[in-house]
Design a protein around this motif. Structure first.
Motif, short mmCIF file in Angstrom:
data_model
loop_
_atom_site.label_atom_id
_atom_site.label_comp_id
_atom_site.label_asym_id
_atom_site.label_seq_id
_atom_site.Cartn_x
_atom_site.Cartn_y
_atom_site.Cartn_z
N ALA A 134 0.93 -1.15 -0.19
CA ALA A 134 0.00 0.05 -0.08
C ALA A 134 0.99 1.22 -0.09
O ALA A 134 0.60 2.29 -0.58
CB ALA A 134 -1.06 0.02 1.13
N VAL A 135 2.01 1.25 0.85
CA VAL A 135 2.76 2.31 0.87
C VAL A 135 3.74 2.45 -0.36
O VAL A 135 3.81 3.55 -0.82
CB VAL A 135 3.89 2.13 2.09
CG1 VAL A 135 4.90 3.48 2.27
CG2 VAL A 135 3.02 2.32 3.40
N ARG A 136 3.97 1.51 -0.87
CA ARG A 136 4.61 1.43 -2.32
C ARG A 136 3.91 1.93 -3.42
O ARG A 136 4.39 2.73 -4.22
CB ARG A 136 5.41 -0.04 -2.49
CG ARG A 136 6.09 -0.07 -3.92
CD ARG A 136 7.17 0.84 -3.92
NE ARG A 136 7.92 0.67 -5.16
CZ ARG A 136 7.80 1.25 -6.21
NH1 ARG A 136 6.73 2.05 -6.10
NH2 ARG A 136 8.68 0.98 -7.24
N TRP A 137 2.55 1.65 -3.39
CA TRP A 137 2.02 1.89 -4.55
C TRP A 137 1.24 3.12 -4.54
O TRP A 137 0.47 3.56 -5.57
CB TRP A 137 0.97 0.69 -5.06
CG TRP A 137 2.02 -0.64 -5.45
CD1 TRP A 137 3.26 -0.46 -6.05
CD2 TRP A 137 1.50 -1.88 -5.53
NE1 TRP A 137 3.67 -1.67 -6.36
CE2 TRP A 137 2.72 -2.51 -5.81
CE3 TRP A 137 0.40 -2.60 -4.91
CZ2 TRP A 137 2.66 -4.07 -5.92
CZ3 TRP A 137 0.32 -3.94 -4.83
CH2 TRP A 137 1.60 -4.85 -5.50
N ASP A 138 0.73 3.38 -3.36
CA ASP A 138 -0.24 4.83 -3.35
C ASP A 138 0.69 5.88 -2.91
O ASP A 138 1.37 6.03 -2.01
CB ASP A 138 -1.08 4.50 -2.07
CG ASP A 138 -2.34 5.54 -2.03
OD1 ASP A 138 -1.85 6.59 -2.20
OD2 ASP A 138 -3.59 5.12 -1.71
N GLN A 139 0.63 6.89 -3.80
CA GLN A 139 1.25 8.04 -3.82
C GLN A 139 1.18 8.87 -2.66
O GLN A 139 1.93 9.55 -2.18
CB GLN A 139 1.05 8.90 -5.02
CG GLN A 139 1.71 8.48 -6.56
CD GLN A 139 3.12 8.15 -6.62
OE1 GLN A 139 3.88 9.09 -5.87
NE2 GLN A 139 3.72 7.38 -7.17
N ARG A 140 -0.10 9.06 -2.04
CA ARG A 140 -0.53 9.66 -1.12
C ARG A 140 0.21 9.00 0.19
O ARG A 140 0.32 9.96 1.17
CB ARG A 140 -2.09 9.71 -0.81
CG ARG A 140 -3.00 10.16 -1.95
CD ARG A 140 -4.08 10.02 -1.80
NE ARG A 140 -4.57 8.61 -1.56
CZ ARG A 140 -5.79 8.02 -1.24
NH1 ARG A 140 -6.99 8.72 -1.01
NH2 ARG A 140 -6.12 6.55 -1.27
N LEU A 141 0.60 8.17 0.39
CA LEU A 141 1.59 7.69 1.41
C LEU A 141 2.92 7.76 1.38
O LEU A 141 3.67 7.15 2.14
CB LEU A 141 0.92 5.95 1.64
CG LEU A 141 -0.62 5.74 1.64
CD1 LEU A 141 -0.46 4.17 2.05
CD2 LEU A 141 -1.23 6.48 2.91
N HIS A 142 3.45 8.43 0.41
CA HIS A 142 4.75 8.57 0.14
C HIS A 142 5.19 9.72 1.11
O HIS A 142 5.89 10.84 0.71
CB HIS A 142 5.17 8.65 -1.18
CG HIS A 142 4.95 7.63 -2.07
ND1 HIS A 142 5.58 7.59 -3.34
CD2 HIS A 142 4.59 6.45 -1.81
CE1 HIS A 142 5.23 6.52 -3.92
NE2 HIS A 142 4.72 5.61 -3.00
N THR A 163 -7.92 3.15 3.03
CA THR A 163 -8.42 3.27 1.85
C THR A 163 -7.39 2.59 0.72
O THR A 163 -7.96 1.95 -0.35
CB THR A 163 -8.44 4.71 1.56
OG1 THR A 163 -9.43 5.55 2.26
CG2 THR A 163 -8.88 5.02 -0.06
N ALA A 164 -6.35 2.76 1.14
CA ALA A 164 -4.99 2.13 0.15
C ALA A 164 -5.23 0.71 0.19
O ALA A 164 -5.15 0.10 -0.79
CB ALA A 164 -3.74 2.87 0.86
N LEU A 165 -5.45 -0.03 1.49
CA LEU A 165 -5.61 -1.29 1.20
C LEU A 165 -6.83 -2.00 0.77
O LEU A 165 -6.74 -2.91 0.27
CB LEU A 165 -5.49 -1.74 2.93
CG LEU A 165 -4.30 -1.62 3.82
CD1 LEU A 165 -4.62 -1.96 5.30
CD2 LEU A 165 -3.24 -2.58 3.22
N GLN A 166 -7.97 -1.18 0.94
CA GLN A 166 -9.26 -1.53 0.09
C GLN A 166 -8.99 -1.50 -1.34
O GLN A 166 -9.42 -2.38 -2.02
CB GLN A 166 -10.49 -0.67 0.48
CG GLN A 166 -10.81 -0.83 2.00
CD GLN A 166 -11.85 0.22 2.29
OE1 GLN A 166 -11.95 1.42 1.64
NE2 GLN A 166 -12.57 -0.02 3.47
N LYS A 167 -8.13 -0.43 -2.00
CA LYS A 167 -7.76 -0.49 -3.30
C LYS A 167 -6.80 -1.48 -3.83
O LYS A 167 -7.27 -2.17 -4.90
CB LYS A 167 -7.02 1.02 -3.40
CG LYS A 167 -6.87 1.37 -4.93
CD LYS A 167 -6.18 2.56 -5.17
CE LYS A 167 -6.80 3.75 -4.56
NZ LYS A 167 -6.14 4.99 -4.78
N ILE A 168 -5.75 -1.96 -3.00
CA ILE A 168 -4.99 -3.10 -3.27
C ILE A 168 -5.90 -4.28 -3.50
O ILE A 168 -5.68 -5.17 -4.26
CB ILE A 168 -3.86 -3.01 -2.48
CG1 ILE A 168 -2.99 -2.04 -2.57
CG2 ILE A 168 -3.12 -4.45 -2.43
CD1 ILE A 168 -1.81 -1.92 -1.61
#
Length: 309
Positions: free
Chosen positions: A50-58, A301-306
């Motif tokens: 999730a952190v790797r693929w979601d730009q908002r979590l960078h 939200t990021a995990l739900q997307k993944i």
């Protein structure tokens, strides 16, 4: 009869008693720990993705969280696979090199976890107490340096003491009443007692626990003081929510560790050590992804997307 074999012998081995119970109980524990282990790998792996693929979590907070999840994967892997093999084994033997490798990695990863928890508390302190200066202080460069230092210091901390202990001779039946190569029962098997080495090892074991814990408590004392100064209830709730997950993880990890090191010795000490060690080395890594995903909207939200939910 006492057996005195040099610790550098290629034939020396130890017996990990693990969880003595009937065969049916061993199989049940095997299934239970296998499920927990796989769920731990999946949960922490999802956070990393999730952190790797979601730009908002960078951001520094999530970069630290991703590294922490990566650490948890290896932390639980340092004990559980061998414990699973041990549950199905009749001999429950672990080789000399295997025992000390587990010893080294388990304690090095544990120390690294303490350092990471302290760095994550520092990050929350800056975000809440120094919000205007946070972007200029907690830069990507500083975050990277802190991450590298956590790993380096964590893995260097126990290197020399473990090398020294591994060069000593062990006597007796070499039975370790634990599910991992723990220093207490291991040092008790040394032929010639070495109180200085035991004192040094005890001190080195406590320092990575005490100093990060005091730093975390100091950071959150300052955070609490800053939050109480916020006039609106909504503002206070938002500030607390940003560090609630971290506080829950700190409470789980340090709560169990402090129970182990702070509880008085008793006739059930070995059993208590197994339960407490199991809690902070297996249960806590399993619960961490749940805690962070439930209490953090961006992560959820990021995990739900993944996961495509």
């Amino acid at each position: 009869m006492k057996i005195n074999t040099p610790s550098n012998s290629s034939t020396i081995s130890f017996i990990l008693l693990g969880f003595p119970c009937p065969k049916e109980g061993q199989i049940l524990l095997f299934v239970l720990f296998s499920v927990i282990y796989l769920l731990t790998l999946m949960g922490n792996g999802c956070i990393i993705c999730a952190v790797r693929w979601d730009q908002r979590l960078h951001t520094p907070m999530y970069i630290l969280l991703a590294n922490f999840s990566f650490l948890e994967i290896w932390y639980v892997t340092s004990t559980v696979p061998n414990m699973l093999v041990n549950l199905l084994s009749d001999t429950k033997v672990i080789s000399f090199s295997g025992c000390f490798l587990q010893f080294y990695f388990f304690f090095s990863l544990g120390s690294t976890e303490c350092f990471f928890l302290a760095v994550m508390a520092f990050d929350r302190f800056l975000a809440i107490c120094r919000p205007l200066h946070y972007p200029t202080i907690m830069t990507t460069r500083l975050c990277t340096k802190l991450v590298v230092n956590c790993w380096v210091f964590g893995f260097l901390w126990f290197l020399i003491p473990i090398i020294i202990v591994s060069q000593m001779s062990f006597c007796g039946d070499r039975i370790i009443d634990h599910f991992l190569c723990d220093p207490g029962p291991l040092l008790a098997l040394i032929c010639k007692k070495a109180p200085v080495i035991e004192l040094v090892f005890s001190t080195l074991s406590l320092l990575p626990l005490i100093f990060p814990f005091l730093f975390i408590m100091g950071s959150y004392a300052l955070v609490l003081r800053a939050v109480l100064k916020i006039p609106s209830a909504a503002g206070r709730k938002k500030a607390f929510s940003t560090c609630g997950s971290h506080l829950a993880v700190v409470s789980l990890f340090y709560g169990s560790v402090l129970v182990m090191y702070g509880s008085p010795t008793s006739e059930h000490e070995a059993g208590m050590q197994k339960i407490v060690t199991l809690f902070y080395s297996v249960v806590t890594p399993f619960l961490n992804p749940v805690i962070y995903s439930l209490r953090n909207k961006d992560m959820k939200t990021a995990l739900q997307k993944i996961l495509g939910i």
